[in-house]
Design a protein around this motif. Structure first.
Motif, PDB file in Angstrom:
ATOM      1  N   GLU A 292      32.958  39.174  57.247  1.00 32.82           N
ATOM      2  CA  GLU A 292      33.602  41.053  57.185  1.00 32.82           C
ATOM      3  C   GLU A 292      34.569  41.432  58.116  1.00 32.82           C
ATOM      4  O   GLU A 292      34.775  42.873  57.784  1.00 32.82           O
ATOM      5  N   ASP A 293      34.002  41.027  59.635  1.00 35.00           N
ATOM      6  CA  ASP A 293      35.178  41.751  60.566  1.00 35.00           C
ATOM      7  C   ASP A 293      36.501  40.751  60.308  1.00 35.00           C
ATOM      8  O   ASP A 293      37.485  41.686  61.593  1.00 35.00           O
ATOM      9  N   LEU A 343      29.279  38.780  49.376  1.00 33.52           N
ATOM     10  CA  LEU A 343      30.333  37.863  49.725  1.00 33.52           C
ATOM     11  C   LEU A 343      31.367  38.027  48.658  1.00 33.52           C
ATOM     12  O   LEU A 343      32.622  37.835  48.830  1.00 33.52           O
ATOM     13  N   LEU A 344      30.665  38.608  47.142  1.00 30.58           N
ATOM     14  CA  LEU A 344      31.687  38.291  46.185  1.00 30.58           C
ATOM     15  C   LEU A 344      32.855  39.745  46.240  1.00 30.58           C
ATOM     16  O   LEU A 344      33.288  38.909  45.639  1.00 30.58           O
ATOM     17  N   GLU A 349      38.018  40.496  46.193  1.00 28.79           N
ATOM     18  CA  GLU A 349      39.511  41.713  46.639  1.00 28.79           C
ATOM     19  C   GLU A 349      40.664  41.422  47.002  1.00 28.79           C
ATOM     20  O   GLU A 349      41.462  41.241  46.601  1.00 28.79           O
ATOM     21  N   LEU A 350      40.147  39.806  48.088  1.00 33.71           N
ATOM     22  CA  LEU A 350      41.296  38.817  47.981  1.00 33.71           C
ATOM     23  C   LEU A 350      41.947  37.583  47.579  1.00 33.71           C
ATOM     24  O   LEU A 350      43.146  37.703  47.418  1.00 33.71           O
ATOM     25  N   GLN A 390      41.457  34.871  36.978  1.00 36.12           N
ATOM     26  CA  GLN A 390      41.683  35.611  38.139  1.00 36.12           C
ATOM     27  C   GLN A 390      42.686  34.381  39.015  1.00 36.12           C
ATOM     28  O   GLN A 390      43.536  33.990  39.615  1.00 36.12           O
ATOM     29  N   LEU A 391      41.661  32.690  39.590  1.00 35.34           N
ATOM     30  CA  LEU A 391      41.571  32.418  40.598  1.00 35.34           C
ATOM     31  C   LEU A 391      42.182  31.002  39.840  1.00 35.34           C
ATOM     32  O   LEU A 391      43.250  30.117  40.344  1.00 35.34           O
TER      33      LEU A 391
END
Length: 613
Positions: A292-293, A343-344, A349-350, A390-391
């Motif tokens: 997250e960071d 996480l999802l 977003e990524l 998407q993937l």
């Protein structure tokens, strides 16, 4: 006869044409109007055909000049050719393996260890990337053999006069270890022995004298330890021998690894967990907090910054490994869901952020792996389909565009079937009567659209072959293409939610009568989804034959010409009732004619907008 001029001309022409093709693909990703974009598409189609003709000439000249057996001058020229192409990251399996295996016996017969090492390395790598996802046992065995031959030259380590050559030994130790872990059934003990051999060799007097403290060698050794640790994670019950080996591994990781990077953090924490110093909950909390960071700030417009690419891949792999560990962990379901809620969204977003043109082949491979670990956490068919799009599918423009066209054509055909003979859909999605079929018309149309979008999902395993528009496919490449229905079914078969799509994905290249097409061992005539298979098969053939803008090297046919072929094949290759429906409805024929000609650019434009989004 092989000459320096012929080799230089080939390398220059071959690479120039690949750059041309890449440049045209990049032009299509500009944000322009549909009219400008359609013009670009037409120009690109013409350019592809010219590139194809030039490469065919280059290849024919090269093959015609090969001697029956290589001598020293011809072997050296051909060695320069493959090494130049390989070093420039043009991984043309057919070209590199054909020439590499042609000249290798010459160098082996002369005990030319330097040339042998580089050829073993190149051939091992090419077989790996060609067969890595296909699980082809013969291809896997060949890759393993070349890597083992490469590390077998370690006794000649001191004879290699360049550091780069000597590093190749350790690089192929790492490649062999990774191959055994990811692409080949192997035991922890087998991999452990290989890693121990590499560490022992690294600290031998010969290596220490020549290359003590060389960073690249240390990186290769650390990579092998990380792969070995992944194998250790999968062991359910340690026997005494395994426990001793894992203890050796963990102690070494503790001595050589820190948690100062995405790549090392997971390894460090897993080692601590296996030692019993931290719990699963603590490990997950640390990993997710770091994820997250610490998202890397990546300039996606800069495709030359390899350090930034490596940082992004390390970060993505950390998410993948964390999701995988979460699935295997023994923590409570409610706690797992809390971690997933964090996480999802990060994953979505990524994924959305990374543009298609950013290191496409590398990202495609990572994203395909990403889907396999995310899939168990997706609960609905819609979620799974969206992530697949998407993937995987949307990251392969050629496949995505084709899938959109098949989806549109199939839905047009399905609409006509539902109006004229809805009973054809009895049994599909469990509907038992024509009345049920009509009552659920919108759901069936949406199902047909999704079948069109998913039918070629298996091509994600063979992206490099699918996208090879610059020459004729070799027999091995063509045979790999024939496997894409089975690859696709393997992706869908992991989850019962996608069960309605299994047979359509597997059977869309089977003939209506079941006697032709592929795969041979699938009986489409016995499938409850037989009519949908027939529908997608015809839609697939219509788009492929009439493609005038996208992936063909030659001019596509008009719909009228193609329809004559459908009529000839009715009853054998194609469902005769669907062909008859088209024949008897001039409005449907007109709609299909428009869609496959003038309407094609609009579908393509929407596809590229989706890819750019």
């Amino acid at each position: 006869m092989i000459t320096r001029n012929l080799v230089d001309t080939f390398i220059t022409g071959y690479e120039k044409n690949q750059y041309k093709l890449d440049a045209w693909n990049d032009k299509l990703l500009q944000n322009v109007s549909i009219l400008e974009w359609t013009d670009l598409l037409i120009q690109r189609s013409l350019a592809i055909r010219e590139i194809y003709r030039e490469n065919e000439t280059l290849l024919n000249n090269l093959w015609a000049s090969l001697p029956e057996t290589p001598d020293s001058p011809s072997a050296e020229l051909l060695f320069d050719l493959v090494q130049n192409i390989f070093k420039d990251n043009f991984h043309d399996f057919s070209l590199l393996t054909k020439i590499g295996e042609f000249i290798l016996p010459f160098y082996e017969s002369h005990n030319d260890y330097a040339h042998m090492l580089l050829l073993y390395h190149m051939l091992g790598y090419e077989y790996t990337i060609f067969y890595r996802l296909a699980k082809n046992s013969e291809g896997a065995a060949t890759a393993l053999d070349y890597y083992r031959k490469a590390i077998g030259l370690r006794e000649h380590y001191a004879e290699f006069d360049s550091l780069k050559l000597r590093q190749t030994i350790f690089l192929d130790y790492g490649n062999l270890c990774a191959f055994l872990r990811h692409f080949h059934a192997t035991s922890f003990s087998e991999c452990f022995n290989l890693v121990e051999e590499a560490w022992e060799f690294a600290f031998s007097p010969m290596v220490q004298k020549l290359d003590k403290n060389e960073r690249q060698i240390a990186i290769s050794l650390s990579k092998m330890d990380r792969v070995l640790l992944e194998l250790a994670e999968d062991i359910q019950d340690f026997n005494e021998g395994d426990s001793h080996k894992i203890a050796i591994l963990i102690n070494r990781i503790s001595a050589h690894c820190n948690n100062d990077s995405d790549r090392n953090l997971y390894t460090y924490l897993m080692a601590e967990r296996l030692k019993g110093n931290i719990s699963e909950e603590y490990m997950l909390a640390e990993l997710i907090h770091h994820i997250e960071d610490s998202a890397p700030e990546t300039d996606y417009n800069d495709t030359t910054n390899n350090k930034a690419l490596k940082s992004l891949i390390d970060y993505m792999n950390l998410i993948i490994r964390t999701l995988s560990f979460l699935g295997k962990s023994g923590i409570e379901k409610s706690e797992k869901e809390l971690y997933l809620h964090r996480l999802l969204p990060l994953s979505r977003e990524l994924i959305t952020e990374i543009p298609y043109q950013f290191h496409t082949e590398v990202m495609n491979s990572v994203c395909a792996e990403w889907y396999t670990v995310i899939e168990p956490y997706l609960l609905t068919a819609q979620d799974k389909i969206q992530f697949l799009l998407q993937l995987i599918i949307r990251r392969q423009p050629i496949t995505y565009i084709h899938s959109m066209m098949v989806s549109e054509i199939a839905s047009l055909l399905a609409d006509e079937v539902l109006m004229k003979c809805p009973e054809e859909f009895i049994g599909v999605l469990g509907y038992k009567t024509a009345k049920d079929v009509l009552k659920n018309r919108s759901e069936l149309i949406e199902y047909i659209r999704s079948c069109g979008m998913l039918h070629d999902v298996g091509k994600c395993y063979i992206t490099d072959i699918v996208n090879k528009q610059n020459r004729t496919l070799s027999p091995s490449e063509f045979n790999m293409i024939l496997l894409h229905p089975k690859f696709g079914q393997a992706i869908a078969h992991k989850d019962s939610v996608l069960e309605p799509y299994y047979d359509v994905i597997l059977g869309h290249h089977k003939f209506y009568d079941g006697k032709g097409g592929y795969p041979e061992d699938f009986d489409n005539t016995a499938s409850p989804a037989r009519f949908v298979i027939d529908l997608i098969s015809i839609a697939d053939s219509i788009d492929a034959a009439t493609d005038v803008l996208g992936r063909n090297y030659a001019e596509g046919k008009n719909f009228e010409t193609l329809f004559t072929e459908l009529q000839v094949g009715a009853g054998t290759r194609y469902n005769p009732r669907i062909v008859k429906l088209i024949e008897n409805n001039r409005y449907l024929k007109a709609a299909l004619t428009t869609l496959t000609r003038d309407g094609r650019a609009g579908i393509y434009y929407q596809a590229y907008k989706d890819i750019l989004r």
